[in-house]
Design a protein around this motif. Structure first.
Motif, PDB file in Angstrom:
ATOM      1  N   PRO A  18       0.818  -1.223   0.000  1.00 33.58           N
ATOM      2  CA  PRO A  18       0.000   0.000   0.000  1.00 33.58           C
ATOM      3  C   PRO A  18       0.849   1.270   0.000  1.00 33.58           C
ATOM      4  O   PRO A  18       1.975   1.299   0.507  1.00 33.58           O
ATOM      5  N   SER A  19       0.315   2.310  -0.598  1.00 35.96           N
ATOM      6  CA  SER A  19       0.810   3.667  -0.401  1.00 35.96           C
ATOM      7  C   SER A  19      -0.353   4.450   0.190  1.00 35.96           C
ATOM      8  O   SER A  19      -1.369   3.860   0.588  1.00 35.96           O
ATOM      9  N   THR A  20      -0.261   5.744   0.218  1.00 34.36           N
ATOM     10  CA  THR A  20      -1.337   6.543   0.795  1.00 34.36           C
ATOM     11  C   THR A  20      -2.641   6.394   0.014  1.00 34.36           C
ATOM     12  O   THR A  20      -3.732   6.324   0.592  1.00 34.36           O
ATOM     13  N   THR A  21      -2.532   6.304  -1.309  1.00 32.28           N
ATOM     14  CA  THR A  21      -3.739   6.308  -2.148  1.00 32.28           C
ATOM     15  C   THR A  21      -3.843   5.109  -3.091  1.00 32.28           C
ATOM     16  O   THR A  21      -4.822   4.994  -3.821  1.00 32.28           O
ATOM     17  N   THR A  22      -2.828   4.227  -3.113  1.00 31.83           N
ATOM     18  CA  THR A  22      -2.840   3.132  -4.080  1.00 31.83           C
ATOM     19  C   THR A  22      -2.439   1.810  -3.425  1.00 31.83           C
ATOM     20  O   THR A  22      -1.885   1.773  -2.324  1.00 31.83           O
ATOM     21  N   LEU A  23      -2.729   0.740  -4.150  1.00 28.84           N
ATOM     22  CA  LEU A  23      -2.235  -0.595  -3.821  1.00 28.84           C
ATOM     23  C   LEU A  23      -1.485  -1.133  -5.035  1.00 28.84           C
ATOM     24  O   LEU A  23      -2.012  -1.105  -6.155  1.00 28.84           O
ATOM     25  N   THR A  24      -0.282  -1.620  -4.806  1.00 26.78           N
ATOM     26  CA  THR A  24       0.427  -2.351  -5.855  1.00 26.78           C
ATOM     27  C   THR A  24       0.282  -3.830  -5.554  1.00 26.78           C
ATOM     28  O   THR A  24       0.639  -4.286  -4.457  1.00 26.78           O
ATOM     29  N   VAL A  25      -0.270  -4.566  -6.501  1.00 26.05           N
ATOM     30  CA  VAL A  25      -0.557  -5.989  -6.286  1.00 26.05           C
ATOM     31  C   VAL A  25       0.182  -6.826  -7.316  1.00 26.05           C
ATOM     32  O   VAL A  25       0.417  -6.387  -8.454  1.00 26.05           O
ATOM     33  N   TYR A  26       0.541  -8.035  -6.908  1.00 27.30           N
ATOM     34  CA  TYR A  26       1.310  -8.937  -7.750  1.00 27.30           C
ATOM     35  C   TYR A  26       0.518 -10.212  -8.018  1.00 27.30           C
ATOM     36  O   TYR A  26      -0.269 -10.665  -7.184  1.00 27.30           O
ATOM     37  N   LEU A  27       0.757 -10.789  -9.172  1.00 30.40           N
ATOM     38  CA  LEU A  27       0.102 -12.019  -9.609  1.00 30.40           C
ATOM     39  C   LEU A  27       1.151 -12.932 -10.223  1.00 30.40           C
ATOM     40  O   LEU A  27       1.981 -12.485 -11.021  1.00 30.40           O
ATOM     41  N   ALA A  28       1.133 -14.216  -9.848  1.00 30.27           N
ATOM     42  CA  ALA A  28       2.026 -15.209 -10.443  1.00 30.27           C
ATOM     43  C   ALA A  28       1.214 -16.158 -11.314  1.00 30.27           C
ATOM     44  O   ALA A  28       0.142 -16.620 -10.909  1.00 30.27           O
ATOM     45  N   VAL A  29       1.710 -16.429 -12.523  1.00 24.93           N
ATOM     46  CA  VAL A  29       1.075 -17.388 -13.426  1.00 24.93           C
ATOM     47  C   VAL A  29       2.145 -18.333 -13.970  1.00 24.93           C
ATOM     48  O   VAL A  29       3.333 -18.023 -13.947  1.00 24.93           O
ATOM     49  N   GLU A  30       1.687 -19.486 -14.425  1.00 31.14           N
ATOM     50  CA  GLU A  30       2.618 -20.419 -15.056  1.00 31.14           C
ATOM     51  C   GLU A  30       3.147 -19.784 -16.342  1.00 31.14           C
ATOM     52  O   GLU A  30       2.379 -19.206 -17.123  1.00 31.14           O
ATOM     53  N   SER A  31       4.457 -19.888 -16.544  1.00 29.18           N
ATOM     54  CA  SER A  31       5.086 -19.172 -17.660  1.00 29.18           C
ATOM     55  C   SER A  31       4.490 -19.538 -19.011  1.00 29.18           C
ATOM     56  O   SER A  31       4.448 -18.723 -19.927  1.00 29.18           O
ATOM     57  N   GLY A  32       4.000 -20.753 -19.158  1.00 26.95           N
ATOM     58  CA  GLY A  32       3.442 -21.170 -20.439  1.00 26.95           C
ATOM     59  C   GLY A  32       2.008 -20.733 -20.672  1.00 26.95           C
ATOM     60  O   GLY A  32       1.430 -21.033 -21.728  1.00 26.95           O
ATOM     61  N   PHE A  33       1.424 -20.031 -19.718  1.00 21.20           N
ATOM     62  CA  PHE A  33       0.044 -19.576 -19.850  1.00 21.20           C
ATOM     63  C   PHE A  33       0.007 -18.328 -20.734  1.00 21.20           C
ATOM     64  O   PHE A  33       0.473 -17.253 -20.351  1.00 21.20           O
ATOM     65  N   LEU A  34      -0.541 -18.472 -21.941  1.00 18.26           N
ATOM     66  CA  LEU A  34      -0.559 -17.382 -22.918  1.00 18.26           C
ATOM     67  C   LEU A  34      -1.873 -16.622 -22.809  1.00 18.26           C
ATOM     68  O   LEU A  34      -2.960 -17.192 -22.899  1.00 18.26           O
ATOM     69  N   THR A  35      -1.760 -15.333 -22.626  1.00 16.89           N
ATOM     70  CA  THR A  35      -2.954 -14.494 -22.478  1.00 16.89           C
ATOM     71  C   THR A  35      -2.966 -13.390 -23.521  1.00 16.89           C
ATOM     72  O   THR A  35      -1.928 -12.923 -23.984  1.00 16.89           O
TER      73      THR A  35
END
Length: 617
Positions: free
Chosen positions: A17-34
């Motif tokens: 968190p910061s004062t006004t934002t959230l930085t969020v992370y996501l992990a996916v399998e490397s072979g997952f093509l989006t």
């Protein structure tokens, strides 16, 4: 179609968190093509999709990140993740992965304003029913026929320590065995050696029954348990040891013997509300005009329900500077938290009208006196609305822990009807319940296998100690605060109330050292492991009789694997999902043993009705 691997932890490495934002992370399998990857949030109560950017590649995983605005109209920000492929879309949320957008109750949630006390998640709680724990001062014990609980009915019965209690529905409330505060204080060395860090005591204020959920004096310890001075000394001793204490608050109703009500005219001053429409305390309760009809808690006439529309009642319990809530948080007592009995039922009138208002007011009163006070609510069923941050820090987690644990290990629901579920259903039940509340409140839930209100777990599983040990392993590894009900460490059994409140059999300490040592093993790990106290949850396996999940924080990783079945289970645990391709793990239960993992897989055999805790070396 098999769902792709997508994972989002909720600890400080995954949500920044910061004062006004959230930085969020996501992990996916490397072979997952989006085609696209988004975080979905609702900063103005309207959907906003924030594109994610690639952060790093590690092993078989690719990490993505995005920064989203925090809600300004409310304390809680909700979000989930949307992945679009050529033919499908996948949504990751607190309850798992789905092909369609989840309802708001499943979204990840972060509360920027209201946080539970930091100390709570680091604790190992121990619940004590004071009359049944230890008798160190027989001179103050209740004697037979000393008084009656109901006028001239239900005289007190003094029983020798360790003898059986009455059958359910008989004279359980009027039987006394003599446990007291000095008994608790004399056992602090033992409790500390067991690994306990916080005591939760059932009510200790003056009351006629042994359970003391029928208070007559909220500002004084029951004289058959000790004195206010002895209690202050107990708390001071606990604090000197680095331990804490939480008391039980029964503010929804009083005893018939409370001076305000005085059902049996024991006060002799004619001021009680019973049969006295002119009583100064008449409006403290909820009478039907000048009649003798009044509202009792849950329809029970022996527990007259208080009237919180009366400002004097509000001042007495929470609003005044010297209110009951604040009194016990101040010197010389300085308790560390309150467990509020039937808090969801408190309110105006016969029901719980304006309940949230009063729960927030209780919280505000407690936090004004001690911002680090733990506000714990009792809810036998779902407590989600009370656990969004602004009311309770945590709840006695029946809905999100005890109920699914009972179903998975004992095959029973809360009403003791048959309810056998498989491992995948167990995992989903836990995730569904946890997803509904912010992560830090998840970590502050009070998890118990049993309590003074339930059959003891060992009796529930028909004396099967192997299953009890499996459930205890789960208790100490799952997110939330583990709480041991007194006597569990010596395999104490007990049926329905009051049989679940048997005396602590101190003579068993030597003969059941095996169970005591097992509890010590679990408390030691829990007290030393930041991952088990604060780390994210990651399910690795859940099929039929077997579960495996990880708790991770920074560079510490712990895996819990349990097999409730009757035959050994060979597992191939995908540790690559944790970002590991190889590693060495120490086995806690099988002391001294270790196991190596390679190619992203940990191969492990779990014996029948057993569990293992693996700590990465």
């Amino acid at each position: 179609m098999k769902a792709p691997f997508m994972y989002h932890g909720q600890d400080h490495n995954w949500v920044i968190p910061s004062t006004t934002t959230l930085t969020v992370y996501l992990a996916v399998e490397s072979g997952f093509l989006t085609e696209a990857l988004y975080v979905r949030c609702e900063p103005d109560n309207e959907e906003r999709l924030i594109p994610m950017e690639r952060s790093q590649d590690a092993g078989r995983l690719t990490t993505w990140k995005a920064t989203i605005p925090m809600n300004r109209d409310k304390a809680t920000t909700v979000y989930c993740f949307k992945a679009i492929t050529t033919e499908h879309q996948w949504w990751l949320h607190g309850a798992g992965i789905s092909k369609r957008m989840p309802g708001q109750e499943k979204l990840f949630r972060y509360n920027s304003e209201y946080q539970p006390p930091e100390w709570v998640k680091h604790q190992v709680f121990y619940q004590i029913f004071p009359d049944r724990f230890a008798n160190a001062n027989p001179a103050i014990s209740v004697t037979s026929n000393e008084y009656c609980l109901l006028g001239e009915e239900k005289p007190t019965v003094a029983k020798p320590w360790g003898t059986s209690v009455s059958e359910h529905g008989k004279d359980g409330a009027s039987e006394f065995f003599g446990g007291d505060l000095k008994g608790i204080r004399d056992k602090l060395d033992y409790l500390q050696s067991l690994g306990v860090t916080t005591l939760y005591l059932n009510p200790i204020f003056a009351a006629p029954s042994n359970h003391k959920y029928d208070t007559t004096d909220y500002l004084n310890i029951d004289p058959h348990l000790g004195t206010n001075e002895e209690f202050a000394e107990l708390v001071n001793d606990l604090h000197q040891r680095g331990m804490k204490i939480v008391l039980d608050a029964v503010f929804n109703h009083t005893s018939l013997d409370h001076p305000w009500f005085d059902r049996f005219h024991q006060q002799g001053d004619g001021q009680g509300a019973w049969q006295n429409p002119k009583s100064p305390f008449r409006d403290y309760y909820q009478f039907d005009g000048d009649s003798e009809n009044y509202i009792g808690w849950n329809g029970i006439h022996t527990l007259p329900k208080l009237n919180f529309l009366n400002p004097e009642v509000r001042d007495y319990f929470y609003a005044g500077d010297d209110s009951v809530i604040r009194h016990w948080l101040k010197q010389p007592y300085c308790i560390d938290g309150w467990r509020f009995d039937v808090i969801h039922m408190l309110g105006e009138g016969e029901g719980a009208t304006n309940n949230a208002h009063y729960v927030r007011a209780f919280r505000a009163s407690a936090k004004a006196e001690n911002p680090r006070c733990y506000v714990l609510g009792e809810h036998f069923f779902e407590a989600t609305p009370w656990l969004q941050g602004d009311q309770e820090d945590g709840a006695m987690n029946y809905y999100g822990f005890a109920h699914p644990v009972r179903a998975f290990f004992a095959g029973l629901d809360i009403a003791f009807d048959p309810c056998r579920i498989e491992a995948d259903e167990f995992a989903q039940w836990l995730m569904d319940a946890a997803a509904k509340i912010p992560w830090r409140n998840q970590l502050s839930q009070l998890n118990q296998l049993d309590s003074h209100d339930t059959m003891r777990f060992l009796t529930m599983v028909n004396g099967d100690e192997a299953t009890l040990r499996c459930a205890l392993i789960f208790l100490f590894c799952w997110a939330g605060v583990p709480c041991i009900y007194y006597g569990t460490e010596v395999a104490l059994e007990g049926g329905h109330d009051p049989d679940n409140r048997r005396c602590f059999p101190w003579e068993r300490l030597d003969s059941r050292q095996d169970m005591v040592d097992f509890i010590k093993q679990l408390t030691s790990l829990r007290n030393q492991s930041s991952a088990l106290q604060s780390g994210r949850i990651q399910w690795l396996y859940a099929e039929e009789d077997v579960i495996a999940f990880a708790r991770s924080l920074d560079n510490e990783r712990v895996i819990c694997a349990i097999n409730r079945g009757l035959t050994p289970a060979a597992l191939s645990i995908p540790i690559w999902q944790m970002g590991l391709e190889q590693g060495c793990f120490s086995l806690l239960i099988k002391k001294g043993e270790g196991i190596d993992a390679s190619d992203g897989i940990l191969n492990l055999t779990i014996l029948a009705k057993s569990g293992e805790i693996l700590v990465q070396a």
